[in-house]
Design an enzyme around this catalytic site. Sequence first.
Site, short mmCIF file in Angstrom:
data_model
loop_
_atom_site.label_atom_id
_atom_site.label_comp_id
_atom_site.label_asym_id
_atom_site.label_seq_id
_atom_site.Cartn_x
_atom_site.Cartn_y
_atom_site.Cartn_z
N HIS A 153 -20.16 37.60 -2.83
CA HIS A 153 -19.72 38.21 -4.09
C HIS A 153 -18.38 37.67 -4.53
CE1 HIS A 153 -21.94 40.92 -1.49
NE2 HIS A 153 -22.70 40.97 -2.55
N CYS A 207 -28.35 22.27 -16.88
CA CYS A 207 -27.44 23.40 -16.68
C CYS A 207 -26.89 23.51 -15.26
CB CYS A 207 -28.12 24.70 -17.08
SG CYS A 207 -29.47 25.17 -16.03
C1 PEP Z 1 -29.32 24.81 -10.49
O1 PEP Z 1 -30.04 24.89 -9.48
O2 PEP Z 1 -28.84 23.74 -10.89
C2 PEP Z 1 -28.97 26.02 -11.24
C3 PEP Z 1 -28.32 25.94 -12.38
O3 PEP Z 1 -29.30 27.19 -10.69
P1 PEP Z 1 -28.45 27.85 -9.51
O4 PEP Z 1 -27.26 27.02 -9.23
O5 PEP Z 1 -28.10 29.21 -9.98
O6 PEP Z 1 -29.45 27.84 -8.40
#
Ligand code: PEP
Length: 757
Positions: free
Chosen positions: A374, A687
């Site tokens: 967290h 992303c």
């Molecule tokens: C990713 O895997 O690139 C992503 C954006 O998701 P997370 O980092 O939350 O797994």
Amino acid sequence: MSPPDRTPRPAGAVAPRILMTRLRSLMAEGRSLEGRLAGVVSLVARSFVADVCSIYLRMENGDFELVATEGLKPEAIKRTRLARDEGLIGLVVREARPQNIQDAPHHPRFSYRPETGEDPYTSFLGVPILRFGRVIGVLAVQNIVSRVYDEEDVETLQTIAMVMAEVVTTESQSGAEELADVAVRPNRPLELVGRSLSEGLAMGSVHLHDPVVAPAQFFASDISSEEKRLRKALEQLRSYVDAMMVQQVSPLAGESRDILETYRLLAHDPSWAGRLFDAVSSGLSAEAAVDRARREHRARLQNATDSYLRDRLHDLEDLDNRLLRLLAGQTGIANTDHDGAILVARRLGPADLLEYRNAGLRALILEDESTTSHAVIVARALGLPLIGGVERIMTVVETGDQAIVDGDTGHIHIRPEADLVAVYRDRLASRSQRLAEFAAIRDLPAVTEDGVKVELMMNAGLGIDVDNLDASGAEGIGLFRTEFQFLVSETLPSLTEQEEFYKRAMDTAGNRPVLFRTLDLGGDKILRNTRQNREENPALGWRSLRFALDKPGLFRRQLRALCRAAAGRPLSVMFPLVTTPEEFRRAKALLFKEMDWCTKNGREGPSEVSVGAMIETPAFAMSFHELKGEINFLSIGTNDLHQYFFAADRDNRFLSDRYPIINKTFLLFLKDICERGTDCGVPVSICGEAAGNPVMAEIFALLGFRRLSMPASGVGPVKRAIRNLNISATLDSFNALLEENSSDLQKDLLSLLKHSA
Ligand code: PEP
Ligand code: MG
């Protein structure tokens, strides 16, 4: 059954309660420090009917020096020094816990010092004098006859050692000359390396997260009112923990209850409470009783290797800390001002860091190193540098120490020398200059020199980072990690809590888009209080959308909350870790069911819905085109796609640099995804964290991506890089580099892009 073979307590031994009363008056007498130490050893020797009682303190060079004794030759005082690992005293230091030895002269660790006249003593009981888990001294008793010191003896001696720790610390802080060479607090410059969990640079003074008990509070003047205070605080603590259990209403409850139940059992454990009451009835204040328990738990924790046991000891320490706060009349922890402080903690509970958020913290250092704890999530959202995995940090720093935290490299400098401070001051100054430059272009669009628009969005997951949207200069939220609300809660958020949370995010974003990514739990994101992580191979396991599809109650509740939160506004939802087109279809069908539910129940649902998926598995990267006409958008999660592409755990520190993202095959793979998305009429964005790196952002733009979503701190640097990029002038050389077999693609690309970030 015959009773265990125990040596009866010697005649004349004094009950702990009387000993405490005497100790209290001794401390109040106003003698010099030397006089008080001498008084303590003689009092203990008499009360224990021991032939010897001695106190050793840690010196600057790490040796332990005899500073007071009753029974050994007085001329040994301030002369006898033992190396840190020497003799039975060294054993107490190394183990950081009591050593109860019946036949000391024959113990392999016995070290004979003629100047002390020690040889005729057979039994030895030594306890550490602990300060924040660090051994600053040893208090020991010895007897000529063979004697087994019982549990009560050990506890009593530990209590006296606790009082000694505070006396010595207070005296040393007020500059007592006798303690000039004593290393009460660590004071050498120290460089430590941990794991960078949130980037950034900070300098400030350390604040230890643990509540501190002042020595003035050590003794109870009225035992029965002290018992009442303890009882009341325990009741408050227990009802708090019980309430946590009652609120557990969820499909996960079966598993999470187990762990919460253990926590609750600990809070209700009669032996824990019994020991606290015993300590109070022996004359200690309620605070001192809890502090004593906490020191024991902490010392055991330092030696425990079994992870289950460590978790339980952490829980116990957490309960001790909560109880101390309740006794101090605090319900929260951090309403106080910690302006400019670097918070140091073993680990932080779900709500702790949020409570600190207005306290002016500059950085965090934790012993814990989980990348999705967290604290990490919240620190990233708050833009605070965080270094984790710094073992025993609590024993080498103290509140008030100066520290430099370099969250970019994972380096920590404790009590740094002046020249190092000057170096970091310069770095901080140039950093703030750069931030000012980013702020100046914040409201300008991210358009390349040759007029190509690249939409820059930010990643979010907590209210605090949604609040950063304006300041970041992003055009919307391209990845809203909804699981964060779950990860920072003690209990699973209800439908209404989720709805409120999503609604607030949409309200804050106004007309800017928010792409809600549905629950992405499991793998590296483990819910507190569940056993979800007991999988052989969690990254390849029952996680994310797989888990959500198998828990339709949980999943549908979230989808319903999203539809209700949209109420008349457009809604964008994307599913994480889709592996097959069929999984996407099943998830989308559940979303549409929830939209129907809204209509049937007279609730206003979204005005329109846009449904997307994350490309995080190679399998889906190769098959998403089957969803042409069924899917509105795609977003590549480079963090996961990279780990599955190279079969390299994203959180394994030994692999973190082995497969750089600038890799010909991987970049060509991304390019192919982008082109196939365009062929199907489905926009593909990126992303993952990589989008927040200016060089990578330029590379993604050259590969054809026109929307990037990144951590808020990346938007400024990426915007500057995009605005300096000329795609048409660079593209041919870029493509040529990708096609040829460069021995160092990274270097070649960097020189092509001449990046200056
Ligand atoms: C990713 O895997 O690139 C992503 C954006 O998701 P997370 O980092 O939350 O797994
Ligand atoms: Mg992911």
